[in-house]
Motif scaffolding. Structure first.
Motif: not given
Ligand SMILES: O=c1ccn([C@@H]2O[C@H](COP(=O)(O)O)[C@@H](O)[C@H]2O)c(=O)[nH]1
Length: 238
Positions: A34, A196, A122, A124-126, A214-218, A162, A184, A12, A10, A187
């Motif tokens: 993403k 999250q 999508v 329910v948001l994680t 889906v992996i962003g900040r890690p 998702v 997503p 972002d 991701a 972790r």
């Protein structure tokens, strides 16, 4: 599928050069990029084209469309020339909205002669817990709500959903194997949870039945994004 092909990183961030640099750093260690609301709001379709042209990775366009069916169908048509592999809508938009998005994706791909984008709903948001859902009047466990929305999405032509890793095993029992679970809330033990709430490690998520992670900040917030992506790839067995 190679283990690394499962991972969409991701990106972002609002800047084109930052996104391109990050994509280049993790190329070969992830299966796709993403791009979501932060990037799209800042750079629009031209920025998306720029990032994609710089690399050779599949695009997951995470715009989470949520409006009346006619408006969502129009938005799907508008992004079709970008030929994303995946595009997100919100399952909460309801059956007619999901159907309108799926129909528009198919019709526009035929008209333009491009591969059909896969519509992911999508659920329910994680970032939401059971308590958060109750606070907005949905007093059911997140897993029940995800299951309900997944069935609505499947019945109305979406190609997948998702969801959080916590629901994957349950959903795999209900849904056909070719219904994509994009997940997503990933972790590794060494990464912070941030905002999250329904999270799991990459290896466990795949073992439960996730198709894509889906992996962003890690990765992107690590001092060495390539090393973080490699560590995740190794955890996945690459
Ligand atoms: O329920 C959802 C739907 C989408 N996302 C998106 O995934 C990434 C996760 O980024 P991290 O930095 O790994 O938390 C982000 O772009 C979200 O917009 C999600 O997290 N949950």
């Amino acid at each position: 599928m190679r283990p690394t092909d499962r991972v969409f990183v991701a990106l972002d961030m609002p800047e084109i050069e930052g996104a391109k640099a990050m994509a280049a750093q993790v190329a070969g260690l992830v299966g796709g990029v993403k791009l979501g609301l932060e990037f799209f709001m800042a750079q629009g379709p031209a920025g998306i084209r720029d990032v994609i042209a710089a690399g050779d990775l599949p695009l997951f366009l995470d715009l989470k469309l949520h409006d009346i069916p006619n408006t969502v169908a129009g938005a799907v048509r508008s992004v079709a020339p970008l030929a994303p592999k995946f595009l997100t809508i919100h399952a909460g938009g309801g059956p007619a909205m999901i159907r309108a998005a799926a129909d528009a994706a198919r019709e526009e791909a035929e008209r333009l002669g491009v591969p059909r984008m896969r519509i992911l709903a999508v659920t329910v948001l994680t970032s939401l817990s059971d308590e958060d859902l109750a606070a907005v009047g949905q007093a059911v466990p997140a897993a029940d709500q995800v299951r309900r929305l997944a069935q609505v999405a499947h019945a109305n032509g979406a190609d997948g959903i998702v969801c959080s890793p916590a629901e994957v095993a349950l959903l795999r029992r209900d849904l056909p194997a070719d219904f994509t679970l994009m997940v997503p809330g990933i972790r590794p033990t060494w990464a912070a949870a941030n905002d999250q709430k329904r999270v799991m490690g990459p290896r466990d998520a795949v073992a439960a039945g996730a198709d894509h992670l889906v992996i962003g900040r890690p990765i992107t917030a690590d001092a060495d994004p390539a090393a973080a992506a490699r560590r995740i790839a190794e955890e996945l067995g690459a």
